[in-house]
Design a protein around this motif. Structure first.
Motif, PDB file in Angstrom:
ATOM      1  N   ASP A   1       7.843   9.990  -8.309  1.00  0.00           N
ATOM      2  CA  ASP A   1       9.067   9.372  -8.313  1.00  0.00           C
ATOM      3  C   ASP A   1       9.732   9.375  -9.822  1.00  0.00           C
ATOM      4  O   ASP A   1       9.105   9.999 -10.645  1.00  0.00           O
ATOM      5  N   PRO A   2      11.027   8.605  -9.949  1.00  0.00           N
ATOM      6  CA  PRO A   2      11.828   8.629 -11.210  1.00  0.00           C
ATOM      7  C   PRO A   2      10.813   8.146 -12.387  1.00  0.00           C
ATOM      8  O   PRO A   2      11.174   8.648 -13.552  1.00  0.00           O
ATOM      9  N   ASP A   3       9.858   7.361 -12.037  1.00  0.00           N
ATOM     10  CA  ASP A   3       8.996   6.700 -13.131  1.00  0.00           C
ATOM     11  C   ASP A   3       7.807   7.508 -13.645  1.00  0.00           C
ATOM     12  O   ASP A   3       6.868   7.262 -14.384  1.00  0.00           O
ATOM     13  N   GLY A   4       7.906   8.805 -12.785  1.00  0.00           N
ATOM     14  CA  GLY A   4       6.725   9.655 -13.162  1.00  0.00           C
ATOM     15  C   GLY A   4       5.351   9.556 -12.284  1.00  0.00           C
ATOM     16  O   GLY A   4       4.670  10.312 -12.645  1.00  0.00           O
ATOM     17  N   SER A   5       5.458   8.214 -11.523  1.00  0.00           N
ATOM     18  CA  SER A   5       4.199   8.087 -10.881  1.00  0.00           C
ATOM     19  C   SER A   5       4.176   8.888  -9.365  1.00  0.00           C
ATOM     20  O   SER A   5       5.449   9.585  -9.242  1.00  0.00           O
ATOM     21  N   ARG A   6       3.288   8.997  -8.616  1.00  0.00           N
ATOM     22  CA  ARG A   6       3.293   9.664  -7.464  1.00  0.00           C
ATOM     23  C   ARG A   6       4.237   8.834  -6.528  1.00  0.00           C
ATOM     24  O   ARG A   6       4.277   7.767  -6.749  1.00  0.00           O
ATOM     25  N   ARG A   7       5.022   9.671  -5.843  1.00  0.00           N
ATOM     26  CA  ARG A   7       5.927   9.212  -4.919  1.00  0.00           C
ATOM     27  C   ARG A   7       5.378   7.968  -3.961  1.00  0.00           C
ATOM     28  O   ARG A   7       4.212   8.000  -3.539  1.00  0.00           O
ATOM     29  N   ASP A   8       6.426   7.064  -3.735  1.00  0.00           N
ATOM     30  CA  ASP A   8       5.911   5.962  -2.703  1.00  0.00           C
ATOM     31  C   ASP A   8       6.309   6.429  -1.344  1.00  0.00           C
ATOM     32  O   ASP A   8       7.358   7.158  -1.280  1.00  0.00           O
ATOM     33  N   VAL A   9       5.859   5.896  -0.256  1.00  0.00           N
ATOM     34  CA  VAL A   9       6.233   5.953   1.059  1.00  0.00           C
ATOM     35  C   VAL A   9       7.396   4.764   1.232  1.00  0.00           C
ATOM     36  O   VAL A   9       7.061   3.786   1.212  1.00  0.00           O
TER      37      VAL A   9
ATOM     38  N   PRO B   1       0.562  -1.088  -0.043  1.00  0.00           N
ATOM     39  CA  PRO B   1       0.063  -0.003  -0.059  1.00  0.00           C
ATOM     40  C   PRO B   1       0.734   1.157   0.058  1.00  0.00           C
ATOM     41  O   PRO B   1       0.339   2.474  -0.373  1.00  0.00           O
ATOM     42  N   ALA B   2       2.260   1.069   0.081  1.00  0.00           N
ATOM     43  CA  ALA B   2       3.021   2.154   0.190  1.00  0.00           C
ATOM     44  C   ALA B   2       3.215   2.675  -1.226  1.00  0.00           C
ATOM     45  O   ALA B   2       3.648   3.896  -1.521  1.00  0.00           O
ATOM     46  N   ILE B   3       3.152   1.939  -2.215  1.00  0.00           N
ATOM     47  CA  ILE B   3       3.111   2.515  -3.643  1.00  0.00           C
ATOM     48  C   ILE B   3       2.399   3.513  -3.954  1.00  0.00           C
ATOM     49  O   ILE B   3       1.043   3.371  -3.800  1.00  0.00           O
ATOM     50  N   ASP B   4       2.994   4.731  -4.575  1.00  0.00           N
ATOM     51  CA  ASP B   4       2.227   5.943  -5.117  1.00  0.00           C
ATOM     52  C   ASP B   4       1.127   6.500  -3.782  1.00  0.00           C
ATOM     53  O   ASP B   4       0.195   6.867  -4.040  1.00  0.00           O
ATOM     54  N   ALA B   5       1.767   6.263  -2.706  1.00  0.00           N
ATOM     55  CA  ALA B   5       0.777   6.773  -1.397  1.00  0.00           C
ATOM     56  C   ALA B   5       1.422   7.966  -0.526  1.00  0.00           C
ATOM     57  O   ALA B   5       0.748   8.405   0.294  1.00  0.00           O
ATOM     58  N   ALA B   6       2.510   8.585  -1.034  1.00  0.00           N
ATOM     59  CA  ALA B   6       3.025   9.663  -0.472  1.00  0.00           C
ATOM     60  C   ALA B   6       2.142  10.994  -0.751  1.00  0.00           C
ATOM     61  O   ALA B   6       1.446  10.967  -1.862  1.00  0.00           O
ATOM     62  N   PRO B   7       2.066  11.901   0.022  1.00  0.00           N
ATOM     63  CA  PRO B   7       1.431  13.009  -0.053  1.00  0.00           C
ATOM     64  C   PRO B   7       1.779  13.677  -1.667  1.00  0.00           C
ATOM     65  O   PRO B   7       2.922  13.695  -2.011  1.00  0.00           O
ATOM     66  N   ALA B   8       0.893  14.160  -2.370  1.00  0.00           N
ATOM     67  CA  ALA B   8       1.122  14.723  -3.756  1.00  0.00           C
ATOM     68  C   ALA B   8       1.858  15.740  -3.797  1.00  0.00           C
ATOM     69  O   ALA B   8       2.807  16.004  -4.654  1.00  0.00           O
TER      70      ALA B   8
END
Length: 185
Positions: free
Chosen positions: A21-29, A9-16
């Motif tokens: 992330d380097p792959d262009g998705s929302r940051r992971d926790v 659940p940490a994938i793409d779960a950091a505050p916007a």
């Protein structure tokens, strides 16, 4: 090991506000961004048998389902991951002890599971923006009472999984992934 594993659940779960992330998705926790090719000790790639190909979805692709992790029940590390889904659509992971082939009205692809079919509570969330939908399958052996959403299993059991998802392709309102089969130890 501080790497984020598939299905976390940490994938793409950091505050916007923290950016991408380097792959262009929302940051992971976590300490490191999720790396799809990374495999931690005891975490094996593609451990299932594939079957029952489904129909193309509204993205033009056929949704795939793959099993990763461990087949050893006591490790409780079975991940079922879908890819090539339309983004942000509701999903539902289904399981059965046998395979089958059913045509269901309103379903574009075939339902490749035998009866009875279990609806697992582990994956009732929309697919991600990248068209993936990972889910840990919570395994409980015969000595552990299963909680809601757990799959009660024994060594030697063979299970079949398939993802059912919303899809606006043609006149159909839903579609399925391919099916994947695992035999637990």
């Amino acid at each position: 090991d501080l790497h984020v594993l598939p299905g976390s659940p940490a994938i793409d779960a950091a505050p916007a506000a923290l950016g991408l992330d380097p792959d262009g998705s929302r940051r992971d926790v976590g300490a490191y961004p999720f790396e799809p090719g990374y495999a931690a000790v005891g975490f094996s790639g593609d451990i299932g048998s594939h079957g029952c190909l489904s129909a193309s979805n509204s993205t033009g692709a056929v949704a795939s389902l793959t099993a990763f992790g461990s087949l050893i029940i006591q490790e409780n590390r079975l991940l079922v991951r879908s890819a090539s889904l339309p983004a942000q659509v509701p999903t539902l992971l289904l399981a059965a002890r046998s395979d089958g082939l059913l045509t269901v009205p309103g379903l574009l692809g075939p339902l490749c599971l035998g009866s009875p079919i279990l609806r697992l509570m582990t994956l009732q969330q929309p697919s991600r923006p990248d068209g993936t939908a990972p889910s840990w399958v919570r395994l409980r052996g015969p000595v552990s009472p299963p909680a809601s959403g757990d799959l009660a299993v024994q060594s030697g059991d063979t299970w079949h999984f398939q993802l059912w998802y919303r899809d606006a392709n043609g006149s159909s309102g839903t579609n399925t992934s391919n099916a994947v089969q695992v035999t637990l130890r």
